[in-house]
Design an enzyme around this catalytic site. Structure first.
Site, PDB file in Angstrom:
ATOM      1  N   ASN A 177     -10.052  -0.276  -0.059  1.00  0.00           N
ATOM      2  CA  ASN A 177      -8.595  -0.207  -0.079  1.00  0.00           C
ATOM      3  C   ASN A 177      -8.089  -0.799  -1.394  1.00  0.00           C
ATOM      4  OD1 ASN A 177      -5.859  -0.478   0.325  1.00  0.00           O
ATOM      5  ND2 ASN A 177      -6.029  -1.276   2.406  1.00  0.00           N
ATOM      6  N   CYS A 229       0.811  -1.228   0.000  1.00  0.00           N
ATOM      7  CA  CYS A 229       0.000   0.000   0.000  1.00  0.00           C
ATOM      8  C   CYS A 229       0.840   1.272   0.000  1.00  0.00           C
ATOM      9  CB  CYS A 229      -0.972  -0.006   1.172  1.00  0.00           C
ATOM     10  SG  CYS A 229      -2.024  -1.462   1.196  1.00  0.00           S
ATOM     11  N   HIS A 250      -3.143   7.207   2.229  1.00  0.00           N
ATOM     12  CA  HIS A 250      -3.574   5.916   1.687  1.00  0.00           C
ATOM     13  C   HIS A 250      -4.990   5.647   2.176  1.00  0.00           C
ATOM     14  CE1 HIS A 250      -3.995   1.777   0.802  1.00  0.00           C
ATOM     15  NE2 HIS A 250      -3.773   1.350   2.038  1.00  0.00           N
TER      16      HIS A 250
HETATM   17  N1  ACO Z   1     -18.760  -8.320   9.117  1.00  0.00           N
HETATM   18  C1  ACO Z   1     -19.296  -8.575  10.318  1.00  0.00           C
HETATM   19  N2  ACO Z   1     -18.577  -8.960  11.375  1.00  0.00           N
HETATM   20  C2  ACO Z   1     -17.270  -9.114  11.217  1.00  0.00           C
HETATM   21  C3  ACO Z   1     -16.633  -8.859   9.973  1.00  0.00           C
HETATM   22  C4  ACO Z   1     -17.444  -8.473   8.902  1.00  0.00           C
HETATM   23  N3  ACO Z   1     -16.942  -8.192   7.679  1.00  0.00           N
HETATM   24  N4  ACO Z   1     -15.316  -9.087  10.112  1.00  0.00           N
HETATM   25  C5  ACO Z   1     -15.095  -9.445  11.389  1.00  0.00           C
HETATM   26  N5  ACO Z   1     -16.287  -9.472  12.057  1.00  0.00           N
HETATM   27  C6  ACO Z   1     -16.521  -9.799  13.446  1.00  0.00           C
HETATM   28  C7  ACO Z   1     -15.469 -10.696  14.021  1.00  0.00           C
HETATM   29  O1  ACO Z   1     -15.750 -12.041  13.724  1.00  0.00           O
HETATM   30  C8  ACO Z   1     -15.584 -10.400  15.486  1.00  0.00           C
HETATM   31  O2  ACO Z   1     -16.689 -11.092  15.992  1.00  0.00           O
HETATM   32  P1  ACO Z   1     -16.643 -11.746  17.499  1.00  0.00           P
HETATM   33  O3  ACO Z   1     -16.435 -10.568  18.414  1.00  0.00           O
HETATM   34  O4  ACO Z   1     -17.973 -12.387  17.597  1.00  0.00           O
HETATM   35  O5  ACO Z   1     -15.466 -12.655  17.468  1.00  0.00           O
HETATM   36  C9  ACO Z   1     -15.945  -8.915  15.522  1.00  0.00           C
HETATM   37  O6  ACO Z   1     -16.446  -8.593  14.213  1.00  0.00           O
HETATM   38  C10 ACO Z   1     -14.791  -8.029  15.824  1.00  0.00           C
HETATM   39  O7  ACO Z   1     -13.679  -8.416  15.025  1.00  0.00           O
HETATM   40  P2  ACO Z   1     -12.341  -7.607  15.032  1.00  0.00           P
HETATM   41  O8  ACO Z   1     -11.423  -8.187  14.002  1.00  0.00           O
HETATM   42  O9  ACO Z   1     -11.862  -7.494  16.430  1.00  0.00           O
HETATM   43  O10 ACO Z   1     -12.868  -6.188  14.522  1.00  0.00           O
HETATM   44  P3  ACO Z   1     -12.191  -4.783  14.650  1.00  0.00           P
HETATM   45  O11 ACO Z   1     -13.059  -3.911  15.443  1.00  0.00           O
HETATM   46  O12 ACO Z   1     -10.733  -4.857  14.964  1.00  0.00           O
HETATM   47  O13 ACO Z   1     -12.300  -4.289  13.152  1.00  0.00           O
HETATM   48  C11 ACO Z   1     -10.980  -4.023  11.173  1.00  0.00           C
HETATM   49  C12 ACO Z   1     -11.636  -5.015  12.109  1.00  0.00           C
HETATM   50  C13 ACO Z   1     -12.054  -3.181  10.506  1.00  0.00           C
HETATM   51  C14 ACO Z   1     -10.243  -4.820  10.114  1.00  0.00           C
HETATM   52  C15 ACO Z   1     -10.016  -3.130  11.982  1.00  0.00           C
HETATM   53  O14 ACO Z   1      -9.167  -3.903  12.785  1.00  0.00           O
HETATM   54  C16 ACO Z   1      -9.206  -2.267  11.093  1.00  0.00           C
HETATM   55  O15 ACO Z   1      -9.719  -1.343  10.505  1.00  0.00           O
HETATM   56  N6  ACO Z   1      -7.903  -2.545  11.007  1.00  0.00           N
HETATM   57  C17 ACO Z   1      -7.050  -1.844  10.068  1.00  0.00           C
HETATM   58  C18 ACO Z   1      -6.787  -2.789   9.004  1.00  0.00           C
HETATM   59  C19 ACO Z   1      -6.718  -2.170   7.651  1.00  0.00           C
HETATM   60  O16 ACO Z   1      -7.214  -1.104   7.346  1.00  0.00           O
HETATM   61  N7  ACO Z   1      -6.070  -2.906   6.816  1.00  0.00           N
HETATM   62  C20 ACO Z   1      -5.948  -2.509   5.484  1.00  0.00           C
HETATM   63  C21 ACO Z   1      -4.746  -3.076   4.943  1.00  0.00           C
HETATM   64  S1  ACO Z   1      -3.387  -2.414   5.703  1.00  0.00           S
HETATM   65  C22 ACO Z   1      -3.072  -1.072   4.982  1.00  0.00           C
HETATM   66  O17 ACO Z   1      -3.568  -0.737   3.964  1.00  0.00           O
HETATM   67  C23 ACO Z   1      -2.122  -0.266   5.684  1.00  0.00           C
END
Ligand code: ACO
Length: 321
Positions: free
Chosen positions: A278, A115, A248
């Site tokens: 993304n 990215c 980004h």
């Molecule tokens: N829809 C519904 N529920 C979901 C989904 C989905 N798509 N994905 C995960 N869940 C659920 C999980 O199963 C979990 O359920 P549980 O509590 O019953 O186990 C719950 O949601 C919470 O999951 P987490 O992974 O803890 O969710 P979090 O609040 O951390 O959000 C996210 C996840 C959005 C990915 C967040 O961590 C984030 O934004 N991270 C940054 C990652 C990113 O932007 N990466 C891009 C690539 S890196 C880059 O470009 C730099």
């Protein structure tokens, strides 16, 4: 002194937008509410099976070349940032050069910094131009991330999309790309990776994107704030005198946290993540092109672009447009 100045921009998103609701309809166990509140993403574009990164790159490049007012034959350097190349080799840049009809051209090669790829590629091209080695470079971010997504992993497949963005940069007596900074720390590779490859005719390892979302979130907010301040400090420029921040486009909450750390109001931040998710190396030039074409970014404006991605890699550039 030779400067490197952005002469034109272009971008391309394939097909119709696919909404969060469309993903639910396709059987993914998610909801518009979950994706939109956690990431700001509402739509992404997905390339057809026969479309490669070089095809997306071609349309974005043609638009950038047209907006720069030059011809493909005037380009003497092509750098494509991609983590989803058409082939293992030749490079996507070489394929793009061929599709643009350039024969016996200058160097063409890919940069792989996920990215951060566009910031890396732009920085490399800027060095070539400022050294006097090249006059006009085409720098492209092009991705078909849909190919490396595990569509049974709802934690990742809802986040990414396909697309391409491009700029033409040329030698100029006036700035220009003012300051750049690139960094990497490979020790963080396990939190975001596609830990597989191809050997002996087989996939070795895991060919899908794997991510520790919370670890990535924390890392991204920290390094994006740091690296934006680094380019501003190196140029002696205050954040308050920057017209636009183009981060980004991974997640609106990362973007908001970064803008807050820089003390920049959100009305000075270009955001497109809602429209295409993304798109990795394509996201910054996609956002740049949109804001140039809708008239927000004007000649003479100061812009900070910044990216972070798998590796981990990160970087930023201060640009006078
Ligand atoms: N829809 C519904 N529920 C979901 C989904 C989905 N798509 N994905 C995960 N869940 C659920 C999980 O199963 C979990 O359920 P549980 O509590 O019953 O186990 C719950 O949601 C919470 O999951 P987490 O992974 O803890 O969710 P979090 O609040 O951390 O959000 C996210 C996840 C959005 C990915 C967040 O961590 C984030 O934004 N991270 C940054 C990652 C990113 O932007 N990466 C891009 C690539 S890196 C880059 O470009 C730099």
């Amino acid at each position: 002194m030779i400067h490197a100045r952005i002469a034109g921009t272009g971008s391309y998103l394939p097909g119709e937008p696919v909404s969060n609701h469309d993903l639910v309809q396709r059987g993914i166990d998610t909801s518009d509410e979950w994706v939109a509140t956690r990431t700001g993403i509402r739509f992404r574009h997905l390339a057809s099976a026969e479309t490669g990164a070089s095809d997306l790159a071609l349309i974005a490049a043609q638009r950038a070349i047209e907006s720069a007012g030059c011809e493909a034959g005037d380009i003497d350097l092509i750098i494509v940032a991609t983590s989803t190349p058409d082939y293992i080799f030749p490079s996507t840049a070489a394929l793009l050069q061929s599709k643009l009809g350039i024969r016996n051209g200058g160097a063409a090669f890919d940069v792989q910094a996920v990215c951060s790829g566009f910031v890396y590629a732009l920085t490399v091209a800027e060095k070539f131009i400022r050294s006097g080695a090249n006059k006009r470079a085409l720098v492209v971010g092009a991705e078909v991330f849909s190919r490396i997504l595990d569509w049974s992993d709802r934690g990742t497949c809802v986040l990414f999309g396909d697309g391409a963005g491009a700029v033409v940069i040329e030698a100029s007596e006036t700035p220009g790309i003012i300051a750049t900074a690139l960094h990497a720390d490979g020790s963080h590779h396990p939190i975001l990776c596609v830990p597989g490859g191809v050997a002996s005719g087989q996939v070795i390892g895991d060919p899908f994107l794997r991510m520790d979302g919370q670890a990535v979130f924390k890392f991204a907010v920290k390094v994006l704030g740091d690296v934006a301040n680094e380019v501003l400090d190196s140029a002696g420029v205050e954040a308050a005198s920057v017209d636009w921040l183009i981060p980004h486009q991974a997640n609106i909450r990362i973007i908001q946290a970064t803008a807050k750390r820089l003390g920049m109001p959100m009305d000075k931040v270009i955001t497109t993540v809602e429209k295409h998710g993304n798109t990795s190396a394509a996201s910054i030039p996609l956002a740049l092109d949109l804001a140039v074409r809708d008239g927000r970014i004007q000649r003479g404006h100061r812009i900070v672009i910044e990216g972070v991605g798998g590796g981990f890699t990160w970087g930023a550039a201060l640009i006078e447009f």
